[in-house]
Design a protein around this motif. Structure first.
Motif, PDB file in Angstrom:
ATOM      1  N   THR B   5       0.828  -1.200   0.000  1.00 13.63           N
ATOM      2  CA  THR B   5       0.000   0.000   0.000  1.00 13.63           C
ATOM      3  C   THR B   5       0.858   1.244   0.000  1.00 13.63           C
ATOM      4  O   THR B   5       0.383   2.345   0.214  1.00 13.63           O
ATOM      5  CB  THR B   5      -0.886   0.035   1.263  1.00 13.63           C
ATOM      6  N   HIS B   6       2.148   1.063  -0.215  1.00 10.29           N
ATOM      7  CA  HIS B   6       3.096   2.156  -0.043  1.00 10.29           C
ATOM      8  C   HIS B   6       3.552   2.669  -1.396  1.00 10.29           C
ATOM      9  O   HIS B   6       4.396   2.062  -2.036  1.00 10.29           O
ATOM     10  CB  HIS B   6       4.284   1.622   0.762  1.00 10.29           C
ATOM     11  N   PRO B   7       3.004   3.788  -1.865  1.00 11.99           N
ATOM     12  CA  PRO B   7       3.457   4.290  -3.158  1.00 11.99           C
ATOM     13  C   PRO B   7       4.874   4.840  -3.032  1.00 11.99           C
ATOM     14  O   PRO B   7       5.218   5.449  -2.026  1.00 11.99           O
ATOM     15  CB  PRO B   7       2.454   5.399  -3.479  1.00 11.99           C
ATOM     16  N   LEU B   8       5.691   4.569  -4.030  1.00 11.07           N
ATOM     17  CA  LEU B   8       7.079   5.028  -3.978  1.00 11.07           C
ATOM     18  C   LEU B   8       7.271   6.344  -4.715  1.00 11.07           C
ATOM     19  O   LEU B   8       8.347   6.897  -4.733  1.00 11.07           O
ATOM     20  CB  LEU B   8       7.997   3.966  -4.587  1.00 11.07           C
ATOM     21  N   TYR B   9       6.215   6.830  -5.347  1.00  7.38           N
ATOM     22  CA  TYR B   9       6.356   8.018  -6.175  1.00  7.38           C
ATOM     23  C   TYR B   9       4.994   8.654  -6.361  1.00  7.38           C
ATOM     24  O   TYR B   9       3.975   7.998  -6.235  1.00  7.38           O
ATOM     25  CB  TYR B   9       6.944   7.617  -7.537  1.00  7.38           C
ATOM     26  N   GLY B  10       4.981   9.943  -6.664  1.00  7.37           N
ATOM     27  CA  GLY B  10       3.741  10.636  -6.974  1.00  7.37           C
ATOM     28  C   GLY B  10       3.087  11.239  -5.746  1.00  7.37           C
ATOM     29  O   GLY B  10       3.554  11.058  -4.625  1.00  7.37           O
ATOM     30  N   PRO B  11       2.022  11.986  -5.957  1.00  4.87           N
ATOM     31  CA  PRO B  11       1.367  12.676  -4.836  1.00  4.87           C
ATOM     32  C   PRO B  11       0.785  11.687  -3.830  1.00  4.87           C
ATOM     33  O   PRO B  11       0.327  10.613  -4.206  1.00  4.87           O
ATOM     34  CB  PRO B  11       0.235  13.463  -5.514  1.00  4.87           C
ATOM     35  N   ASP B 276       5.219  21.465  -5.028  1.00  7.22           N
ATOM     36  CA  ASP B 276       4.373  20.748  -5.981  1.00  7.22           C
ATOM     37  C   ASP B 276       4.311  19.247  -5.666  1.00  7.22           C
ATOM     38  O   ASP B 276       5.340  18.566  -5.745  1.00  7.22           O
ATOM     39  CB  ASP B 276       4.952  20.965  -7.386  1.00  7.22           C
ATOM     40  N   PRO B 277       3.127  18.732  -5.314  1.00  6.67           N
ATOM     41  CA  PRO B 277       3.020  17.306  -4.999  1.00  6.67           C
ATOM     42  C   PRO B 277       3.330  16.405  -6.198  1.00  6.67           C
ATOM     43  O   PRO B 277       3.486  15.201  -6.033  1.00  6.67           O
ATOM     44  CB  PRO B 277       1.551  17.140  -4.583  1.00  6.67           C
ATOM     45  N   ASP B 278       3.428  16.990  -7.378  1.00  7.86           N
ATOM     46  CA  ASP B 278       3.751  16.192  -8.556  1.00  7.86           C
ATOM     47  C   ASP B 278       5.250  16.185  -8.862  1.00  7.86           C
ATOM     48  O   ASP B 278       5.669  15.644  -9.885  1.00  7.86           O
ATOM     49  CB  ASP B 278       2.999  16.730  -9.781  1.00  7.86           C
ATOM     50  N   ASP B 279       6.064  16.786  -8.000  1.00  5.45           N
ATOM     51  CA  ASP B 279       7.500  16.799  -8.310  1.00  5.45           C
ATOM     52  C   ASP B 279       8.150  15.454  -7.956  1.00  5.45           C
ATOM     53  O   ASP B 279       7.477  14.506  -7.554  1.00  5.45           O
ATOM     54  CB  ASP B 279       8.200  17.996  -7.641  1.00  5.45           C
ATOM     55  N   GLY B 280       9.466  15.390  -8.116  1.00  7.25           N
ATOM     56  CA  GLY B 280      10.184  14.119  -7.983  1.00  7.25           C
ATOM     57  C   GLY B 280      10.173  13.504  -6.604  1.00  7.25           C
ATOM     58  O   GLY B 280      10.508  12.331  -6.440  1.00  7.25           O
ATOM     59  N   VAL B 281       9.806  14.286  -5.586  1.00  8.46           N
ATOM     60  CA  VAL B 281       9.759  13.723  -4.235  1.00  8.46           C
ATOM     61  C   VAL B 281       8.338  13.787  -3.661  1.00  8.46           C
ATOM     62  O   VAL B 281       8.146  13.631  -2.462  1.00  8.46           O
ATOM     63  CB  VAL B 281      10.751  14.442  -3.275  1.00  8.46           C
ATOM     64  N   GLY B 282       7.361  14.022  -4.527  1.00 14.19           N
ATOM     65  CA  GLY B 282       5.977  14.082  -4.061  1.00 14.19           C
ATOM     66  C   GLY B 282       5.664  15.339  -3.283  1.00 14.19           C
ATOM     67  O   GLY B 282       4.690  15.392  -2.537  1.00 14.19           O
ATOM     68  N   GLY B 283       6.483  16.355  -3.444  1.00 13.34           N
ATOM     69  CA  GLY B 283       6.285  17.601  -2.704  1.00 13.34           C
ATOM     70  C   GLY B 283       7.026  17.575  -1.382  1.00 13.34           C
ATOM     71  O   GLY B 283       7.184  16.532  -0.766  1.00 13.34           O
ATOM     72  N   PRO B 303      15.030  17.417  -8.097  1.00 12.01           N
ATOM     73  CA  PRO B 303      15.303  16.282  -7.214  1.00 12.01           C
ATOM     74  C   PRO B 303      14.314  15.148  -7.439  1.00 12.01           C
ATOM     75  O   PRO B 303      13.123  15.395  -7.652  1.00 12.01           O
ATOM     76  CB  PRO B 303      15.109  16.883  -5.812  1.00 12.01           C
ATOM     77  N   VAL B 304      14.817  13.934  -7.434  1.00  9.23           N
ATOM     78  CA  VAL B 304      13.964  12.759  -7.599  1.00  9.23           C
ATOM     79  C   VAL B 304      14.332  11.761  -6.508  1.00  9.23           C
ATOM     80  O   VAL B 304      15.512  11.515  -6.268  1.00  9.23           O
ATOM     81  CB  VAL B 304      14.183  12.110  -8.983  1.00  9.23           C
ATOM     82  N   VAL B 305      13.337  11.207  -5.851  1.00  4.30           N
ATOM     83  CA  VAL B 305      13.616  10.194  -4.836  1.00  4.30           C
ATOM     84  C   VAL B 305      14.157   8.954  -5.561  1.00  4.30           C
ATOM     85  O   VAL B 305      13.562   8.492  -6.531  1.00  4.30           O
ATOM     86  CB  VAL B 305      12.339   9.885  -4.015  1.00  4.30           C
ATOM     87  N   PRO B 306      15.313   8.443  -5.132  1.00  7.22           N
ATOM     88  CA  PRO B 306      15.896   7.322  -5.891  1.00  7.22           C
ATOM     89  C   PRO B 306      14.981   6.100  -5.948  1.00  7.22           C
ATOM     90  O   PRO B 306      15.025   5.356  -6.925  1.00  7.22           O
ATOM     91  CB  PRO B 306      17.199   7.009  -5.157  1.00  7.22           C
ATOM     92  N   THR B 307      14.160   5.911  -4.917  1.00  7.36           N
ATOM     93  CA  THR B 307      13.286   4.725  -4.898  1.00  7.36           C
ATOM     94  C   THR B 307      12.200   4.769  -5.965  1.00  7.36           C
ATOM     95  O   THR B 307      11.506   3.784  -6.155  1.00  7.36           O
ATOM     96  CB  THR B 307      12.602   4.560  -3.522  1.00  7.36           C
TER      97      THR B 307
END
Ligand code: SF4
Ligand code: SF4
Lengths: 318, 337
Positions: B5-11, B276-283, B303-307
């Motif tokens: 249930t754990h999204p790794l990316y996105g808002p 922005d919740p749509d950025d590489g780290v979900g905001g 920035p982007v979360v590596p996961t």
């Protein structure tokens, strides 16, 4: 400002002001990992490949190959584990790794993989060194019977042990590693095969070492191709592989791996000495491959331009 | 990609619930409005005082008035100073036309950049360990044109972003890093074993390992104060309300209003960073109003979360592992012939 990630300590000329970075300071924190981690990557891969060879040798009755690779596997993973613990900021708390199983952390996944793999490899190796007078005891007989299934189980876990370390470094913000995420697992697995093949040639006589020679050939071929691809990507971080200490290690790795495998193809079947030399060259090649990739990653974090990548430029080729 | 249930990316609507907190308070954070920062460093001092963060060296770095250099294990707030030969909005810098020569900033910046390169961690040790880049003393600026141009000073109090998808937290193998009921990201000192993975997991270069205790440290968003209903020490100390603490939703509204206001005042370069919740780290839980490109302040532009790519990485590893297994099998099958 020009890239100078060659780790040289000569006084730099005063570079012109950098407009798009903060005083030329890195954006990322360079890894705090020491090169111990690169040693572990090599040793873990070697152990994994050796366990695969050991299981095959066991099934096909190549007893000297089996003995050498079983012992090599346990030695390598044991030494690797020491490097891992040594690199922790708090080695006394290494067991905190075991308080959770966290699928989002490749290091956690790897910890549990090793926890499963190492005792299996250990059991298989124990059977090789059991003194004759203990074989009769119940415990001795238990170890003897357990050795084969343990060896097979270790071999089943082994490919994951060889490959997970690539995910471990790819799943970071380190540009040279993160951007190599599609290729690093192939470099690591292939390098594990080449190293283990090298070990097999070192420990077993040529008439038993045919599988080791072939594994080394496959591994070396894929390693050379995949690591070449790694350096051909269009990304600022690719510079880190092409310059400085990383370049020197990777060039050495390529020479040793290619040389080792060629020698084994020419003379490995006939001369024990040539087999041993090519085995040693392959091992050294695998070592330098990991060290080079490790150093490339570290260098890429020190260069702000790899992180400030709005305007990707084609890397200068050397 | 999601993991269970754990999204790794996105808002993500509710990070605390996703982390398993029930009946939790709303997500809080910082809105740091750099347009009113005066560079007093009260936030740096208040943070050190409240959290008993050790000193990280007293060196002159030659980065304008910034002698902290970077966030790190021992610097949880860092005020960046950038001097630029241009105006801020319709402001009068007061130096145009004065015979004071050109700014020496770019010269100093060049010297510092060259020296940092020689440091062991390329300057990444700043904020964690002392580093003396040996900047030449404050002589007169190099000779040049007669007039000083327009001038503005950009100042930004940087801090951990308390990401929606926090790289540090995702990769931590011990569970030392965790998501609090406030939606913030905190290291537990009694758990961390100093493996250092978080240091490389953070796409902002925030968290670091302290050499003296071997453990990772970073901003906790004053977790202890939050639990007692207090605002974080840095926000409390900020005399201009450049650092605003509050619930994230409210801060985002306020920030949008402030950008519109600045645009109307002629500072059209004002923009938000990390909202922005749509950025590489979900905001980010801590986001900023900037007056130039992020990289000018030492922030990563993208920035982007590596996961984000974890699934793809494991897939590649799976194929590679299977290939290794197949190769190992085949060398023995051929061997039988
Ligand atoms: S990833 Fe970096 S910026 Fe984000 S919460 Fe972790 S330490 Fe803070
Ligand atoms: S250094 Fe500590 S907080 Fe960071 S990943 Fe390792 S155990 Fe977690």
């Amino acid at each position: 400002m020009s890239w100078s990630g060659d780790g040289s300590r000569e006084a730099a000329m005063v570079p012109p002001a950098e407009v798009d970075t903060y005083y030329g300071r890195p954006v990322l924190k360079p890894p705090v990992w020491k090169e111990d981690i690169a040693y572990y990557f090599f040793l873990g891969g070697l152990a994994a490949g050796a366990s695969l060879l050991a299981a095959g040798a066991d099934q096909t009755g190549r007893l000297r190959l089996r003995r050498g690779t079983r012992l090599g596997a346990v030695g390598a993973i044991g030494l690797g584990a020491i490097f891992l613990v040594r690199d922790l900021g708090r080695p006394d708390r290494f067991h905190h790794m075991l308080r959770v199983a966290k699928p989002t952390s490749p290091m956690s996944v790897g910890t549990w993989l090793l926890t499963a793999y190492a005792p299996l490899a250990g059991t298989a190796a124990l059977a090789e060194v059991l003194p004759r007078r203990w074989r009769r005891t119940t415990l001795g007989r238990l170890v003897d019977t357990a050795a084969r299934p343990a060896g097979v189980a270790a071999a089943l876990a082994a490919p994951a042990v060889a490959a997970y370390t690539a995910v471990l470094i790819a799943d970071t913000a380190v540009p040279a590693w993160n951007e190599g995420r599609d290729l690093l697992p192939f470099v690591f697995s292939a390098s594990a095969a080449a190293s283990a093949g090298g070990l097999g040639m070192l420990v077993a006589p040529p008439e038993e070492a045919a599988p080791a020679r072939r594994l080394a050939q496959y591994g070396a071929l894929v390693e050379l191709v995949a690591s070449r691809q790694l350096e051909r990507r269009r990304s600022p971080s690719v510079e880190a592989y092409l310059t400085g200490d990383a370049r020197r290690c990777l060039t050495r790795a390529r020479g040793l791996t290619a040389g080792g495998v060629l020698l084994s193809m020419l003379l490995g079947r006939r001369s024990r000495l040539a087999a041993a030399v090519s085995g040693a060259a392959l091992l050294a090649g695998g070592f330098y491959e990991r060290l080079g990739i490790f150093r490339a990653g570290v260098a890429s974090t020190k260069e702000p331009r790899t992180t400030v990548r709005r305007t990707p430029q084609a890397p200068a080729r050397t | 990609m999601t993991l269970g249930t754990h999204p790794l990316y996105g808002p993500v609507d509710d990070v605390a619930t996703q982390a398993g907190h029930v009946g939790h308070p709303p997500r809080v954070g910082f809105f740091t409005d750099t347009s009113v920062c005066i560079g007093c460093k009260a936030c740096e001092v208040a943070c050190k005082e409240w959290n008993a963060v050790p000193e990280d060296g007293f060196n002159l770095l030659g980065m304008s008035l910034d002698n902290t250099g970077m966030l790190g294990a021992d610097s949880w707030r860092h005020v960046a100073f950038v001097e630029q030969p241009r105006r801020l909005g319709r402001q009068d810098g007061g130096v145009a036309g004065l015979p004071v020569g050109p700014s020496s900033t770019s010269y100093a910046a060049g010297v510092v950049a060259g020296r940092l390169r020689q440091a062991e961690r390329g300057g990444g040790e700043l904020g964690t360990a002392p580093l003396d880049p040996g900047v030449p003393g404050g002589g007169p600026p190099p000779p040049g044109g007669a007039d000083r141009m327009d001038f503005r000073w950009l100042m930004l109090s940087d801090v951990c972003k308390h990401c929606t998808h926090a790289g540090c937290l995702d990769v931590c193998p011990t569970g030392a890093l965790f998501r609090t009921e406030f939606g913030t990201v905190v290291v537990q000192d009694d758990i961390c074993n100093g493996c250092g993975y978080c240091v490389s997991g953070c796409p902002f270069g925030v968290i670091d390992r302290r050499p003296t205790d071997g453990q990772a440290h970073k901003c906790t968003l004053c977790y202890d104060r939050l639990r007692d209903g207090l605002e974080p020490a840095c926000a409390k100390a900020c005399p201009t309300d450049s650092i605003q603490f509050g619930t994230l939703d409210e801060l985002r509204d306020r920030a949008r209003g402030r950008v519109a206001q600045l645009h109307a005042l002629g500072a059209t370069e004002a923009r938000l960073y990390g909202d922005d919740p749509d950025d590489g780290v979900g905001g980010c839980g801590a986001f900023f109003l900037l007056l130039d490109e992020p990289e000018v302040y030492g922030l990563p532009p993208d920035p982007v979360v590596p996961t984000r790519d974890l699934g793809r990485m494991w897939k590649a590893a799976g194929v590679a592992a299977l290939a290794l297994a197949a190769a190992a099998f085949s060398v023995f099958v051929e061997g039988r012939r």
